[in-house]
Design a protein around this motif. Sequence first.
Motif, short mmCIF file in Angstrom:
data_model
loop_
_atom_site.label_atom_id
_atom_site.label_comp_id
_atom_site.label_asym_id
_atom_site.label_seq_id
_atom_site.Cartn_x
_atom_site.Cartn_y
_atom_site.Cartn_z
N ARG A 140 0.83 -1.22 0.00
CA ARG A 140 0.00 0.00 0.00
C ARG A 140 0.86 1.26 0.00
N ASP A 141 0.47 2.18 -0.88
CA ASP A 141 1.03 3.54 -0.93
C ASP A 141 2.55 3.57 -0.97
N LEU A 142 3.12 2.73 -1.81
CA LEU A 142 4.57 2.77 -2.03
C LEU A 142 4.91 3.62 -3.26
N LEU A 143 4.23 3.40 -4.35
CA LEU A 143 4.59 4.05 -5.60
C LEU A 143 4.29 5.55 -5.58
N SER A 144 3.31 5.97 -4.77
CA SER A 144 2.99 7.41 -4.68
C SER A 144 3.87 8.14 -3.69
N SER A 145 4.71 7.39 -2.96
CA SER A 145 5.67 8.03 -2.07
C SER A 145 6.87 8.49 -2.89
N GLN A 146 7.79 9.18 -2.26
CA GLN A 146 8.95 9.70 -2.98
C GLN A 146 10.00 8.60 -3.15
N LEU A 147 9.83 7.83 -4.23
CA LEU A 147 10.79 6.77 -4.53
C LEU A 147 12.05 7.39 -5.14
#
Length: 318
Positions: free
Chosen positions: A65-72
């Motif tokens: 959950r909510d990994l790709l929308s974080s600052q990768l």
Amino acid sequence: MFYIFHGDDSHAQQETVTKLISKMGDPAMLDLNTTKLEGHVSFSQLQQAASAIPFLAKVRLVIVRDLLSSQLDKSYQKQLLAYLPTLPETTRLLFLESKALKANNALVKLAESEKSGYVKQFSKPEGAALERWIKQKVMAEDGRISNQATHMLTVNIGSQMEILSREIEKLLLYCNGEEIQSEQVKLLSPYAAEASIFDLVDALGNRNSRKASQLLQEKFREGADPFYLFSMFIRQFRLLIQVKELADEGKRPPAIGQELRMHSFVVSKLYQQSQGFSLSQLEQIYRHLLTIDVDVKTGKNDMTTALNLLVASLTVTP
């Protein structure tokens, strides 16, 4: 295979996920082969979970959950781009994002181009699209709903999809095959009742004594509990004070909604209503409500009379 589900319609997203998981085999065994990861997990942690062989099951399910929308960072994204096409055939990796990802996001493009990838955006419908969604939802359950009832649900609840789905289920059960009308929405939906309080406060703010009295008597004829109406008055004027204070600081509805954590529809209505009062007037009304509460509890007044007097006093031009 990997899936990217993104967007603010969490209800529709969860419905899709539930249907997808239901096709993955025995729920008990799948549960033993499911890993759930939250937020910014490390790549090694994700890879370890996704590369594991399923135990006594056809697939291994990994939900992130909510990994790709974080600052990768670029190196993390590069590792994902290289790894995802090599996922084991027995792995089902789900990226669930509560925010919409950009169309040019490299991982979104990968999911669109790869045979082992799938991407879908879930956006909350609004306006005419929301009305179509309500009608389709009702029809899918072999029900019928009038245009007026559909519009009432759209205006009163808005794009709060989970709440809207519950209200539709309740209305379908109550009507039992009959067409859902606005009368049933008013009767069963607390959100419709709240909307009528909005209308009543609008009339108070505009000093429209005739309309305010008419709306109050209408609620009494519908059998509304005077104590419930009183609690709604208290809630409404408390919120009006909060919104008025922030509006007087120069804040607009979007910023007020974010600070008070309130739905945009409710904030816009409160903001509009607050223009009919000064902050001192709202505070005076709130103190009057406290006096009514004390008088009724001590037997000095009854709630029905108190509410009639309150409406009459508030619609007198100051």
